[in-house]
Design a protein around this motif. Structure first.
Motif, PDB file in Angstrom:
ATOM      1  N   GLY B  58       0.813  -1.203   0.000  1.00  0.00           N
ATOM      2  CA  GLY B  58       0.000   0.000   0.000  1.00  0.00           C
ATOM      3  C   GLY B  58       0.848   1.254   0.000  1.00  0.00           C
ATOM      4  O   GLY B  58       1.189   1.786   1.058  1.00  0.00           O
ATOM      5  N   GLY B  87      -8.204   2.805   9.299  1.00  0.00           N
ATOM      6  CA  GLY B  87      -7.000   2.029   9.020  1.00  0.00           C
ATOM      7  C   GLY B  87      -6.960   0.761   9.849  1.00  0.00           C
ATOM      8  O   GLY B  87      -8.013   0.241  10.242  1.00  0.00           O
ATOM      9  N   ASN B 138      -9.683  -2.466   4.283  1.00  0.00           N
ATOM     10  CA  ASN B 138      -8.573  -1.734   4.906  1.00  0.00           C
ATOM     11  C   ASN B 138      -7.518  -2.707   5.423  1.00  0.00           C
ATOM     12  O   ASN B 138      -6.776  -2.397   6.329  1.00  0.00           O
ATOM     13  CB  ASN B 138      -9.094  -0.870   6.053  1.00  0.00           C
ATOM     14  CG  ASN B 138      -9.756  -1.716   7.144  1.00  0.00           C
ATOM     15  OD1 ASN B 138      -9.918  -2.922   6.992  1.00  0.00           O
ATOM     16  ND2 ASN B 138     -10.143  -1.075   8.235  1.00  0.00           N
ATOM     17  N   HIS B 140      -4.679  -5.976   4.442  1.00  0.00           N
ATOM     18  CA  HIS B 140      -3.852  -6.351   3.296  1.00  0.00           C
ATOM     19  C   HIS B 140      -4.459  -7.415   2.391  1.00  0.00           C
ATOM     20  O   HIS B 140      -4.687  -7.186   1.216  1.00  0.00           O
ATOM     21  CB  HIS B 140      -2.461  -6.823   3.738  1.00  0.00           C
ATOM     22  CG  HIS B 140      -1.609  -5.709   4.235  1.00  0.00           C
ATOM     23  ND1 HIS B 140      -1.110  -4.727   3.405  1.00  0.00           N
ATOM     24  CD2 HIS B 140      -1.184  -5.397   5.472  1.00  0.00           C
ATOM     25  CE1 HIS B 140      -0.403  -3.869   4.118  1.00  0.00           C
ATOM     26  NE2 HIS B 140      -0.433  -4.249   5.388  1.00  0.00           N
ATOM     27  N   GLU B 325       4.448  -7.650   5.314  1.00  0.00           N
ATOM     28  CA  GLU B 325       3.904  -6.382   5.784  1.00  0.00           C
ATOM     29  C   GLU B 325       4.967  -5.539   6.493  1.00  0.00           C
ATOM     30  O   GLU B 325       6.131  -5.890   6.544  1.00  0.00           O
ATOM     31  CB  GLU B 325       2.736  -6.644   6.723  1.00  0.00           C
ATOM     32  CG  GLU B 325       3.172  -7.439   7.930  1.00  0.00           C
ATOM     33  CD  GLU B 325       2.025  -8.141   8.615  1.00  0.00           C
ATOM     34  OE1 GLU B 325       0.963  -7.537   8.758  1.00  0.00           O
ATOM     35  OE2 GLU B 325       2.217  -9.294   9.025  1.00  0.00           O
ATOM     36  N   ASP B 331       4.501  -0.946   3.312  1.00  0.00           N
ATOM     37  CA  ASP B 331       3.497  -0.844   4.368  1.00  0.00           C
ATOM     38  C   ASP B 331       4.028   0.016   5.519  1.00  0.00           C
ATOM     39  O   ASP B 331       4.292  -0.484   6.611  1.00  0.00           O
ATOM     40  CB  ASP B 331       3.167  -2.271   4.840  1.00  0.00           C
ATOM     41  CG  ASP B 331       1.999  -2.317   5.789  1.00  0.00           C
ATOM     42  OD1 ASP B 331       1.154  -1.397   5.718  1.00  0.00           O
ATOM     43  OD2 ASP B 331       1.928  -3.259   6.582  1.00  0.00           O
ATOM     44  N   ARG B 377      -2.577   5.314   1.571  1.00  0.00           N
ATOM     45  CA  ARG B 377      -2.319   5.499   3.001  1.00  0.00           C
ATOM     46  C   ARG B 377      -2.954   6.807   3.459  1.00  0.00           C
ATOM     47  O   ARG B 377      -3.259   7.692   2.650  1.00  0.00           O
ATOM     48  CB  ARG B 377      -0.813   5.454   3.296  1.00  0.00           C
ATOM     49  CG  ARG B 377      -0.166   4.171   2.800  1.00  0.00           C
ATOM     50  CD  ARG B 377       1.165   3.862   3.451  1.00  0.00           C
ATOM     51  NE  ARG B 377       1.031   3.171   4.703  1.00  0.00           N
ATOM     52  CZ  ARG B 377       0.843   1.850   4.828  1.00  0.00           C
ATOM     53  NH1 ARG B 377       0.743   1.078   3.760  1.00  0.00           N
ATOM     54  NH2 ARG B 377       0.735   1.297   6.019  1.00  0.00           N
ATOM     55  N   HIS B 391      -3.281   2.235   6.701  1.00  0.00           N
ATOM     56  CA  HIS B 391      -3.975   1.885   5.448  1.00  0.00           C
ATOM     57  C   HIS B 391      -5.114   2.860   5.126  1.00  0.00           C
ATOM     58  O   HIS B 391      -5.854   3.248   6.013  1.00  0.00           O
ATOM     59  CB  HIS B 391      -4.585   0.487   5.541  1.00  0.00           C
ATOM     60  CG  HIS B 391      -3.637  -0.570   6.022  1.00  0.00           C
ATOM     61  ND1 HIS B 391      -4.058  -1.797   6.457  1.00  0.00           N
ATOM     62  CD2 HIS B 391      -2.282  -0.585   6.127  1.00  0.00           C
ATOM     63  CE1 HIS B 391      -3.016  -2.525   6.818  1.00  0.00           C
ATOM     64  NE2 HIS B 391      -1.924  -1.807   6.631  1.00  0.00           N
TER      65      HIS B 391
END
Lengths: 879, 470
Positions: B58, B87, B138, B140, B325, B331, B377, B391
């Motif tokens: 993201g 998020g 929101n 992954h 992540e 991320d 983001r 996120h």
């Protein structure tokens, strides 16, 4: 509004062929009476004759045994089996062969795989982490064993939907419920996704139930009424309600219930006289022996520890307490980061000099505890004790604790920390896990009241997350200081009794004294040891941890628990457009109106569970009033598809309006009736289909028939086909002699494993490449029919794959010693079940000679030849 | 159901491909021996191939391509009425935070670009920016599945699989759909191989994942000790025996196809390692991609390989930048500055090198290059020692270049702080429809019948983003 009303069935819809109740058709008359061996053949032949087509001549015996062996067991026949069958003079040789193959344990391993495709079976959650489900393989074993023992298909279905309710004592029934939970689940969820994820999970259960058992795409009605079939969105949610409280769980299942019950009864019989001997001794002889001991005993000993009888106990963090017979508290349930236990206990003692806090080991904790932390440790931060008079008189007083000592102290965390008034420091026992620990605290000045003392303990855990004591026990003593951790003397009441003349002792005092004294009486010790030793020999049941789906059981833990995922919600609602934020009323349990004819009395009163799934299971298997007629049609068609290459209905998982229509509707109904009338026996159906003349036809294409019916819809020949991935690999292992035929149990991801392919662990993100190359489907949704593609990675695997090469070499070894020609002939017989033709033999000898010249040795040349055999179309084609 | 009945029931709205899909599923073309043979598109394709640089984890649009001066002005102020559950970490929501990077205008189009992309900034006139992307999760892996398959749940075919299914492959010596993941031991994207799975499509359409280390694909080399001549003789014998068998079963097409597949496999043994060997490229090409610079050599190698594969007829290539992540990918929950600067450094020159190289060779016109990840983001900080960003499903930026895309244009916009896509909002279905369109496929006609339903990549939605088409 349409969402709130079950859609109205038009007569046309309920008349749709697959929804109609079964009527057993008569097999039609045919012109060529001699060809028809079974009623199936009359249905097939009459269609052929109507088109003026003729069936193919029967296949030869070598072809038949190969066909039947692969079909029923997924493995090729050995050369010896081929010879025996080919030369069997018995006219019923073929029928005998089918019976033998159906009785083989290999049969379940073969056919279970077909059902596992339908059940989207896998052993991991999928999604981001694809965590393993290490106990999910029991479902696979259930399918194998159910098929091997010919479990009636209706029960096979009911157990998968509600085995935990229908037969909770039956391990196979519990394992069967793995069906419901075999789908994917996202283990990383945000709060916002919780409810949606739960509806997705239930949708997976319902959609797979619909597709697998009924060939209906019920899942399509999640967002709106089904476009093509009479399934309303409301019907969808009413069926969905069956799964409202169904969750995945890992439970211990007793595998040998009956055997264990018998063993236990036997054991109890032997236990009884031992217990009686001890209690007889206690009532008949113990008081006299106490008297004579008292007469000869030296001084009155020091008082010992009195284990306190705990009256109240609470956890600040929601942990649950269970009182044990030994006076301890077993702590379960929530294990908050920092818990404080408040425990109230009473004692008759008037003078208390010290208290003892024990932290006992228990198998319920990691490594036996004695703490609830991830490593079995605890950290007791602080101990506060208040004493009050039992009769409520006077002021409660805080006790001042001093002179702490412990059985063991972790480096840097000594027991003195407990009374240092610091909330950062405490007492811990790393690495002495799995054993009992104790700490003693002396009291400054004596505590105690004339009428007895009420003690309130506050055990504070604040040093380290989850480091709470798992099984505390509290004692007090009036022994003189310094007070050691172990005291042999009589606990308070017994001590008081001992100092009271025998005649003046109260019954309670006598009892307390006897209870203390008996533990030092050699005779009682012997009798007690007999009881205990026998206790240790109590039969233990054979158990296994099984992933099941049930209700009221602890949910299978996963990542999303950290955020408080609830696993289920109290009610299932009717949703608009499938959106959990648009609820319109609670969905009451209900089934598809189009498959329901009156009330079949499916509902069952609930006990531990809601029994909603039992109702669903009964409805789905009820051919009279429920969906059993469609269930029978669908499974008959699945069997037919695997035997004949294509189903009577070409879309095995779609019997709705968008699906194909049956090529032989009467035959399908006749077979469905036959299944139900013969107690839902699948083996009966296998036998029926495979002994038919239709199945025994040759596979050669014929011009006239091919021109009239190029897809063989009318079954004018046996349709040749490529073997499935499992059979290809298993056949390679089998002919090379490498196959390890160990059945059942945990699987493996090791590509070099030599067990049958069904024992590969199905990890969603790590499917075994060679299996996928030959069209193993992704286990995400129900698959009724696999693709059979031809792509280069398949050829590369057969040319260069290390497992194929290893098999070719093993096979070359297996051909024994002797001239190359003999070994070649043996290899051909192993692989193809026939002798090589003279042309083949000549060609092979020349090949081996040329290759050997290059290698400077014959063995690798023979291995090259064996590898060629494993790559042949003839080897991997069923015809 | 026969073909005529099928056609009748399907009505007039189906294209040839949809029909083929229908037939495939029902096995009426049961012996469709070559599922990867090239198939005609629905209409004239603009792109022959796709290279998707998957900015995994993201990427923050407000720190890369979506310049927000207002965010600078309101730096440090709380964002009123912000839903803390937007998020992943509701308990770490901070105030609005300006980008730690400078922005400058570049190219004829004058696009504002973050200073972390000095090389890519020179190519903005080739790029069409979509600033108004939004997605449904929101989190992954649902978001990854969404951007790859159009559905947040797992089990659906990804864009590359649909493309391979719709168009087949132009080079049978190489896979049609290739995926490369992080070679620096930072893991696979969340959801692993399911991101390039074929779902209910035949598994032949799934992405071929190239192992980042060792042999990129299985079984490419003859068994140890077997010389080429020996394997050739072995295959000759196999072919002779198989042809004799075919002679006895002349009607079975798949037998012939399987004979042919061994010849293809034999050729692939040479062709694939040749394609994978990027050292055959001239020195200057390698260096343009940044192959000699340690901080980006790994991604440079993957970009260069992508070009070599596309050049040889591979249909769809996806390269994941970053692994799992947090700090292992884009991320940037913590230290957005360090995180994004680092990953930009890894990818800036290689992607710029790829664009330049494709353009130099005249391949850019028929190769669609895509830059983007699973979501954007947030404009607010995620509290940490060095602040990051959480996120944002409500806004993300994609750019596309080449393959029928108009350069130097911007489509859609977020609000003044980059929180939500507000102007000309683009759904994931719209992105997919556009990608298929550029490949010559009508997203409404590319269907596959599975368990009684005709599935589409774009479900029941999706519209082609016409303003970015050349």
């Amino acid at each position: 509004v349409s969402l709130l009303l079950s859609i109205l069935l038009t007569p046309q819809q309920s008349d749709f062929w697959s929804f109609q109740r079964l009527r057993r058709p008569d097999p039609p008359a045919v012109r060529d009476e001699r060809w028809a061996r079974t009623p199936i053949d009359r249905f097939v032949l009459s269609k052929l004759e109507a088109k003026d087509l003729t069936p193919s001549p029967p296949a030869d015996r070598r072809t038949l045994i190969r066909r039947a062996a692969f079909d029923l067991t997924g493995l090729p026949p050995t050369p010896e089996e081929v010879d025996a069958f080919v030369s069997d003079p018995d006219p019923a040789a073929y029928e005998k062969l089918i019976d033998r193959l159906l009785a083989s344990p290999r049969h379940g391993e073969r056919w279970a795989r077909h059902w596992l495709d339908v059940a989207r079976f896998a052993e991991s959650h999928g999604f981001e982490h694809d965590y393993d489900r290490p106990h999910a393989y029991h479902y696979r074993d259930f399918v194998i064993r159910a098929l091997n023992q010919d479990l009636p298909f209706d029960r096979f279905v009911r157990w998968q939907l509600a085995g935990d309710e229908e037969a909770p004592e039956e391990p196979l029934a519990m394992m069967a419920t793995g069906f419901l939970g075999a789908g994917v689940f996202p283990t990383q969820l945000t709060e916002r996704e919780f409810e949606r994820a739960r509806y997705d999970e239930m949708d997976d259960m319902l959609a797979t139930t619909g597709t697998a058992f009924l060939g209906l795409t019920i899942g399509c009605a999640r967002c709106h009424d089904h476009k093509f079939d009479p399934i309303g969105a409301r019907d969808y949610y009413r069926m969905l309600a069956a799964f409202t409280s169904t969750i995945r769980s890992e439970v211990e299942v007793v595998l040998n219930r009956a055997e264990h019950d018998a063993q236990t009864a036997e054991w109890r019989k032997a236990q009884e006289p031992l217990v009686r001997a001890r209690s007889d001794f206690e009532s008949a002889r113990l008081p006299a022996r106490l008297t004579s001991w008292e007469a000869t005993a030296p001084d009155i000993p020091e008082p010992g520890w009195e284990i306190l009888d705990l009256r109240e106990f609470t956890s600040a963090g929601g942990a649950e307490f269970k009182k044990r017979e030994d006076g301890s508290l077993l702590i379960g349930g929530a294990n908050p980061n920092f818990d404080t236990y408040t425990i109230v206990a009473a004692t008759r003692q008037k003078k208390i000099t010290a208290v003892r806090v024990e932290a006992l080991a228990d198998p319920s904790m990691v490594g036996g505890g004695p703490g609830r932390a991830a490593n079995g440790n605890f950290c007791l931060t602080d101990l506060k004790i208040t004493a009050a008079s039992l009769d409520g008189a006077g002021e409660p007083a805080d006790l001042r604790l001093t002179n702490a000592k412990a059985t063991f102290e972790q480096k840097g965390l000594p027991v003195a920390n407990v009374i240092d008034d610091q909330l950062r420091s405490g007492w811990a026992v790393d690495p002495q896990f799995g054993k009992n620990h104790a700490a003693v605290f002396e009291i400054e000045g004596d505590a105690g009241f004339e009428s007895g003392t009420l003690l309130t303990f506050r055990l504070v855990h604040k040093c380290n997350t989850g480091h709470n004591i798992g099984r505390p026990r509290l004692s007090v003593t009036s022994a003189s200081r310094p007070v050691p951790i172990e005291l042999a003397g009589p606990p308070g009441p017994a001590f008081d009794a001992l100092r009271t003349p025998a005649a003046r002792r109260s019954p309670e005092q006598v009892a307390a004294l006897l209870d203390w004294y008996k533990r030092r009486d050699p005779e009682w010790i012997r009798l007690d040891r007999d009881v205990r030793e026998h206790l240790r020999q109590a039969p233990r049941p054979k158990t296994a941890v099984v992933m099941v789906c049930s209700e009221g059981v602890p949910p299978m833990k996963h990542h999303a628990d950290d955020r408080g995922y609830p696993h289920s919600y109290p009610e299932t609602y009717v949703l608009r457009r499938g959106d959990p934020t648009q609820k319109s009323g609670v969905a009451e349990l209900g089934f598809l109106p189009v498959l329901t004819n009156g009330d079949g009395g499916w509902e069952a009163p609930g006990a531990r569970t809601s029994m909603r799934r039992t109702a669903l299971a009964r409805w789905i298997t009820d051919p009279q009033h429920g969906a059993g007629h469609l269930l029978a049609r669908v499974i008959v068609n699945r069997l037919w598809q695997h035997h004949f290459g294509s189903g009577i209905v070409a879309t095995p998982s779609d019997f709705g309006a968008q699906g194909a229509r049956p090529t032989h509707p009467e035959l399908l109904d006749w077979l469905a009736c036959e299944l139900i009338d013969r107690g839902w026996s699948l083996k009966h159906l296998h036998r029926l289909m495979m002994t038919s003349a239709a199945y025994r036809q040759g596979s050669a294409s014929r011009g006239r028939e091919s021109a009239a019916d190029d897809q063989n819809l009318l079954l004018w020949r046996f349709a040749p086909r490529r073997l499935e991935s499992e059979s290809i690999r298993d056949a390679i292992l089998s002919v090379s002699g490498l196959l390890d035929s160990t059945m059942l149990g945990p699987g493996t991801l090791d590509e070099n494993s030599r067990r049958r392919s069904i024992y590969f662990t199905v990890k969603r993100s790590k499917l075994v490449p060679m299996m996928v190359t030959f069209d193993l489907p992704e286990p995400l949704v129900s698959i009724g029919r696999r693709a059979a593609t031809t792509v280069t990675p398949q050829a590369l695997f057969l040319m260069n794959g290390p497992q194929v090469r290893a098999a070719a070499e093993a096979m070359a070894k297996r051909t024994g010693e002797g001239p190359a020609a003999d070994r070649i002939a043996r290899a051909v017989r192993l692989a193809l079940g026939r002798a090589p033709t003279p042309e083949e033999l000549e060609e092979a000898v020349a090949f081996v000679r040329d290759q050997a010249a290059g290698y400077g040795a014959e063995f690798p040349a023979l291995a090259d030849y064996c590898q060629v055999l494993l790559g042949l179309n003839e080897f991997i084609t069923l015809d | 159901m026969n073909r005529r009945e099928l056609l009748k029931r399907a009505g007039g709205g189906f294209g040839a491909l949809a029909l083929a899909g229908l037939l495939d599923d029902q096995r009426l073309l049961a012996r469709d021996a070559d599922p990867l043979s090239p198939r005609a598109p629905h209409f004239r394709p603009r792109a022959r191939a796709v290279i998707w640089l998957f900015i995994n984890g993201g990427p923050s649009h407000v720190d890369t391509w979506d310049y927000k001066p207002e965010l600078e002005r309101r730096d440090g102020q709380a964002l009123k009425d912000f839903d803390n559950f937007t998020g992943f970490f509701a308990n770490a929501v901070g105030p609005l935070m300006k980008s730690p990077f400078g922005f400058r205008r570049h190219g004829q189009c004058g696009k504002w670009v973050s200073d972390i992309f000095p090389c890519l900034a020179r190519h903005v006139d080739k790029m069409a920016f979509i600033h108004s992307g939004h997605t449904d999760s929101n989190n992954h892996s649902p978001a990854l599945f969404m951007i790859n398959t159009g559905v947040t749940r797992m089990g659906f075919p990804c864009v590359g699989s649909w493309a391979a299914y719709g168009l087949g492959s132009e080079n049978r010596n190489l896979p049609a759909f290739v995926v490369m993941s992080d070679p620096l031991d930072r893991g696979l994207p969340k959801g692993h191989s399911l991101n390039w799975g074929a779902g209910f499509l035949p598994s032949v359409y799934q992405g071929t994942w190239l192992r980042p280390k060792g042999e990129p694909i299985d079984n490419l080399h003859p068994p140890a000790g077997m010389a080429d001549a020996q394997q050739r003789r072995q295959l000759d014998l196999l072919a002779r025996m198989n042809r004799r068998h075919l002679g006895q079963h002349p009607a079975e097409q798949d037998l012939a196809a399987r004979i042919e597949s061994f010849e293809l496999a034999y050729r692939m043994q040479t062709a694939a390692p040749d394609a994978f060997d990027i050292r055959r490229e001239p020195e200057y090409v390698q260096s343009n991609y940044g192959l000699h610079r340690p901080h980006c050599a790994h991604f440079a190698a993957q970009c260069l390989l992508a070009r070599r594969l596309v050049e040889r007829g591979v249909r769809f290539v996806q390269i994941y930048s970053g692994g799992m992540e947090n700090q292992r990918s884009w991320d940037g929950h913590e230290d957005i500055r360090g995180n994004h600067a680092g990953f930009a450094l890894e990818t800036d020159q290689p992607i710029a090198g790829l664009l330049a190289d494709l353009a130099d060779r005249g391949m850019l016109d028929e190769t669609l290059v895509i830059w983007g990840g699973e979501f954007g983001r947030l404009p607010v900080a995620q509290k940490a020692e060095k602040p990051g960003r959480d996120h944002n499903p409500h806004a993300f930026t994609f750019w596309m270049a080449g393959g029928g895309v108009r350069g130097g244009v911007t489509y859609g916009a977020t609000d003044e702080i980059g929180h939500m896509a507000v102007v000309d909002r683009v759904s994931v279905n719209d992105l997919h429809a556009t990608i298929l369109y550029l490949l010559g496929l009508d997203h409404e006609k590319l269907t596959y019948r599975y368990n009684g339903r005709d599935f589409r990549l774009t479900d029941v939605a999706g519209r082609v983003i016409a303003p970015i088409l050349a």
